[in-house]
Design an enzyme around this catalytic site. Structure first.
Site, PDB file in Angstrom:
ATOM      1  N   LYS A   1      42.137   9.806  -2.032  1.00  0.00           N
ATOM      2  CA  LYS A   1      41.620   8.447  -1.859  1.00  0.00           C
ATOM      3  C   LYS A   1      42.803   7.498  -1.719  1.00  0.00           C
ATOM      4  O   LYS A   1      43.687   7.451  -2.569  1.00  0.00           O
ATOM      5  CB  LYS A   1      40.767   8.056  -3.068  1.00  0.00           C
ATOM      6  CG  LYS A   1      40.300   6.611  -2.996  1.00  0.00           C
ATOM      7  CD  LYS A   1      39.296   6.300  -4.087  1.00  0.00           C
ATOM      8  CE  LYS A   1      38.896   4.839  -4.038  1.00  0.00           C
ATOM      9  NZ  LYS A   1      37.905   4.528  -5.072  1.00  0.00           N
TER      10      LYS A   1
ATOM     11  N   ARG B   1      33.728  -3.966  -2.558  1.00  0.00           N
ATOM     12  CA  ARG B   1      34.069  -4.717  -3.770  1.00  0.00           C
ATOM     13  C   ARG B   1      33.182  -5.951  -3.898  1.00  0.00           C
ATOM     14  O   ARG B   1      32.826  -6.350  -5.009  1.00  0.00           O
ATOM     15  CB  ARG B   1      35.564  -5.055  -3.785  1.00  0.00           C
ATOM     16  CG  ARG B   1      36.408  -3.778  -3.943  1.00  0.00           C
ATOM     17  CD  ARG B   1      37.916  -4.038  -3.913  1.00  0.00           C
ATOM     18  NE  ARG B   1      38.650  -2.773  -3.866  1.00  0.00           N
ATOM     19  CZ  ARG B   1      39.947  -2.671  -3.605  1.00  0.00           C
ATOM     20  NH1 ARG B   1      40.663  -3.764  -3.377  1.00  0.00           N
ATOM     21  NH2 ARG B   1      40.532  -1.484  -3.579  1.00  0.00           N
TER      22      ARG B   1
ATOM     23  N   LYS C   1      45.542  -1.525  -6.146  1.00  0.00           N
ATOM     24  CA  LYS C   1      45.295  -0.237  -6.811  1.00  0.00           C
ATOM     25  C   LYS C   1      46.350   0.800  -6.422  1.00  0.00           C
ATOM     26  O   LYS C   1      46.115   2.000  -6.495  1.00  0.00           O
ATOM     27  CB  LYS C   1      43.876   0.242  -6.479  1.00  0.00           C
ATOM     28  CG  LYS C   1      42.787  -0.736  -6.930  1.00  0.00           C
ATOM     29  CD  LYS C   1      41.373  -0.157  -6.821  1.00  0.00           C
ATOM     30  CE  LYS C   1      40.333  -1.157  -7.348  1.00  0.00           C
ATOM     31  NZ  LYS C   1      38.951  -0.602  -7.326  1.00  0.00           N
TER      32      LYS C   1
ATOM     33  N   GLU D   1      47.022  16.779  -3.890  1.00  0.00           N
ATOM     34  CA  GLU D   1      45.892  16.219  -4.655  1.00  0.00           C
ATOM     35  C   GLU D   1      44.670  17.134  -4.570  1.00  0.00           C
ATOM     36  O   GLU D   1      44.002  17.408  -5.563  1.00  0.00           O
ATOM     37  CB  GLU D   1      45.527  14.826  -4.111  1.00  0.00           C
ATOM     38  CG  GLU D   1      46.479  13.702  -4.510  1.00  0.00           C
ATOM     39  CD  GLU D   1      46.231  13.218  -5.937  1.00  0.00           C
ATOM     40  OE1 GLU D   1      45.451  13.841  -6.674  1.00  0.00           O
ATOM     41  OE2 GLU D   1      46.841  12.192  -6.310  1.00  0.00           O
TER      42      GLU D   1
ATOM     43  N   LYS E   1      38.985   9.735   1.768  1.00  0.00           N
ATOM     44  CA  LYS E   1      38.478   8.366   1.846  1.00  0.00           C
ATOM     45  C   LYS E   1      39.616   7.381   2.063  1.00  0.00           C
ATOM     46  O   LYS E   1      40.609   7.483   1.352  1.00  0.00           O
ATOM     47  CB  LYS E   1      37.765   8.063   0.524  1.00  0.00           C
ATOM     48  CG  LYS E   1      37.260   6.657   0.401  1.00  0.00           C
ATOM     49  CD  LYS E   1      36.625   6.458  -0.943  1.00  0.00           C
ATOM     50  CE  LYS E   1      36.259   5.001  -1.081  1.00  0.00           C
ATOM     51  NZ  LYS E   1      36.006   4.632  -2.427  1.00  0.00           N
TER      52      LYS E   1
ATOM     53  N   SER F   1      33.043   0.966   3.473  1.00  0.00           N
ATOM     54  CA  SER F   1      32.387  -0.302   3.801  1.00  0.00           C
ATOM     55  C   SER F   1      33.048  -1.037   4.965  1.00  0.00           C
ATOM     56  O   SER F   1      32.368  -1.574   5.835  1.00  0.00           O
ATOM     57  CB  SER F   1      32.348  -1.179   2.548  1.00  0.00           C
ATOM     58  OG  SER F   1      33.656  -1.366   2.036  1.00  0.00           O
TER      59      SER F   1
ATOM     60  N   TYR G   1      27.003   4.175   4.954  1.00  0.00           N
ATOM     61  CA  TYR G   1      25.942   3.183   4.753  1.00  0.00           C
ATOM     62  C   TYR G   1      24.984   3.192   5.938  1.00  0.00           C
ATOM     63  O   TYR G   1      23.889   2.651   5.845  1.00  0.00           O
ATOM     64  CB  TYR G   1      26.548   1.787   4.557  1.00  0.00           C
ATOM     65  CG  TYR G   1      27.520   1.761   3.395  1.00  0.00           C
ATOM     66  CD1 TYR G   1      27.057   1.664   2.082  1.00  0.00           C
ATOM     67  CD2 TYR G   1      28.896   1.881   3.599  1.00  0.00           C
ATOM     68  CE1 TYR G   1      27.940   1.692   1.018  1.00  0.00           C
ATOM     69  CE2 TYR G   1      29.787   1.912   2.543  1.00  0.00           C
ATOM     70  CZ  TYR G   1      29.300   1.815   1.253  1.00  0.00           C
ATOM     71  OH  TYR G   1      30.171   1.853   0.200  1.00  0.00           O
TER      72      TYR G   1
HETATM   73  N1  LIG Z   1      35.849   3.247  -7.728  1.00  0.00           N
HETATM   74  C1  LIG Z   1      35.907   2.374  -6.726  1.00  0.00           C
HETATM   75  C2  LIG Z   1      35.313   2.701  -5.412  1.00  0.00           C
HETATM   76  N2  LIG Z   1      34.383   3.676  -5.167  1.00  0.00           N
HETATM   77  C3  LIG Z   1      34.061   3.598  -3.788  1.00  0.00           C
HETATM   78  C4  LIG Z   1      34.839   2.566  -3.239  1.00  0.00           C
HETATM   79  C5  LIG Z   1      34.882   2.082  -1.828  1.00  0.00           C
HETATM   80  C6  LIG Z   1      33.761   2.405  -0.960  1.00  0.00           C
HETATM   81  C7  LIG Z   1      33.647   1.567   0.246  1.00  0.00           C
HETATM   82  O1  LIG Z   1      34.516   0.733   0.587  1.00  0.00           O
HETATM   83  O2  LIG Z   1      32.622   1.724   0.910  1.00  0.00           O
HETATM   84  C8  LIG Z   1      35.630   2.028  -4.244  1.00  0.00           C
HETATM   85  C9  LIG Z   1      36.518   0.860  -4.009  1.00  0.00           C
HETATM   86  C10 LIG Z   1      37.858   0.829  -4.575  1.00  0.00           C
HETATM   87  O3  LIG Z   1      38.506   1.846  -4.817  1.00  0.00           O
HETATM   88  O4  LIG Z   1      38.313  -0.297  -4.786  1.00  0.00           O
HETATM   89 MG   LIG Z   2      44.329  13.649  -8.250  1.00  0.00          MG
END
Ligand SMILES: NCc1[nH]cc(CCC(=O)O)c1CC(=O)O
Ligand SMILES: [Mg+2]
Length: 331
Positions: free
Chosen positions: A201, A211, A224, A240, A255, A281, A320
């Site tokens: 991720k 968010r 993050k 990972e 992701k 998203s 989505y």
């Molecule tokens: N645990 C956070 C989380 N779980 C899924 C998404 C993002 C999904 C999306 O943008 O559709 C995120 C956002 C982030 O890491 O800030």
């Molecule tokens: Mg890991």
């Protein structure tokens, strides 16, 4: 003249629809889709997410209706994300520990309504519960703490499994959390509860609308990057993934999706495990934006992107657009 032409004409097999159908290498079906849904408190609530046109937060009754819709459309799994009320967010994300929190109530309601006709995937991370919007606990200098966070995530995952979750999906990117959650599930008698880890991720600019949807965006201080991956790195993603498989993940996620097709491909080639892409998203918002200014046809853009995930090696895609895609695929 080329040595192969006209013996070989690549266009022959493309000349008619039946032949294109016959030669298609990759297929997409509704059973390749996972539909992410946002849950909110209340009754009879549909609260549209401004930055995700066509996506709403639903109260639990609405979520159950969406779950039944998923079954009818042939979508095998829904993924749940809670929009926790502001007064229940705190520094330590304590709400994540409550076995009766919004998430757990939604899981129970769906399982009661749909039983084994539908899988429920649940997000494990603290960002919907923390007042600072980070996925974990933070120290005095706002550094996200690993081991302390993992302890909370284990509790959160256990509550979700108790409530009936079928797939636990840790999205927090803490080290060691897959092993810790796997052990807790085994000890708790949840042997067949799967783990789909957000293994690779990335710290991405494509998460903005999400968010907004869970209400953590305005709260987030900083970024993050101390736990999510650097978009410049590919070899690191393989490490990972290797770790998460060794720790007990049944499947792994990459992701975001589209900008990371090379990662999906490499993971599939190297490990041969089930890989899922999260078309996040911001990717959804880009397709909708193209449609709204007349820069492209939404349905065509969407289906092209989805087949690209399958072609790269994905077993399925979180999107989505899942109900839109399923309707198109069902004809
Ligand atoms: N645990 C956070 C989380 N779980 C899924 C998404 C993002 C999904 C999306 O943008 O559709 C995120 C956002 C982030 O890491 O800030
Ligand atoms: Mg890991």
């Amino acid at each position: 003249m080329s040595a192969s032409y006209p013996n070989i004409r690549m266009r022959r097999t493309r000349a008619s629809r039946w032949s294109r159908d016959l030669h298609r290498e990759t297929v997409m079906t509704p059973s390749d889709l996972i539909w992410p849904l946002f849950v909110t408190e209340g009754q009879g609530v549909e609260d549209p997410v401004k930055t995700l046109p066509g996506v709403s937060r639903w109260s639990i009754d609405g979520i159950v209706a969406r779950a039944k819709e998923a079954v009818e459309l042939g979508i095998p799994v829904v993924a749940l994300f809670p929009n926790t009320p502001a007064d229940k967010r705190s520094d330590d994300g304590a709400e994540a520990h409550d076995p009766d929190n919004l998430m757990c109530r939604a899981i129970r309601a769906i399982k009661q309504a749909c039983g084994n006709d539908l899988g429920v995937l649940t997000d494990v991370a603290l960002d919907p519960y923390t007042s600072h919007g980070q996925d974990g606990l933070v120290d005095d200098s706002d550094y996200v703490l690993n081991d302390e966070t993992v302890a909370v995530l284990v509790d959160q995952a256990t509550n979700q499994a108790e409530a009936g979750a079928d797939i636990i999906a840790p999205s927090d990117m803490m080290d060691g959390r897959v092993h810790a959650i796997r052990m807790a599930l085994e000890m708790g008698g949840h042997r067949n509860v799967q783990i789909m880890s957000y293994a690779a991720k990335y710290a991405s600019a494509f998460y903005g609308p999400f968010r907004d949807a869970v209400g953590s965006g305005g709260l987030l201080k900083g970024d993050k990057k101390s736990y999510q991956m650097d978009p410049a790195n590919g070899d690191e993603a393989l490490r990972e993934v290797e770790l998460d498989i060794a720790e007990g993940a049944d499947s792994v996620m990459v992701k975001p999706g589209l900008a990371y097709l090379d990662i999906i491909y490499r993971v599939k080639q190297r490990f041969g495990v089930p890989v899922f892409a999260y078309q996040v998203s911001g990717e959804y918002a880009m397709i909708e934006a193209a449609q709204s200014v007349g820069a492209g046809d939404r349905d065509a853009l969407l289906m092209e992107k989805l087949i690209a995930f399958k072609r790269a090696g994905c077993s399925g895609v979180l999107t989505y657009h899942a109900p839109v895609a399923a309707r198109l695929l069902n004809g």
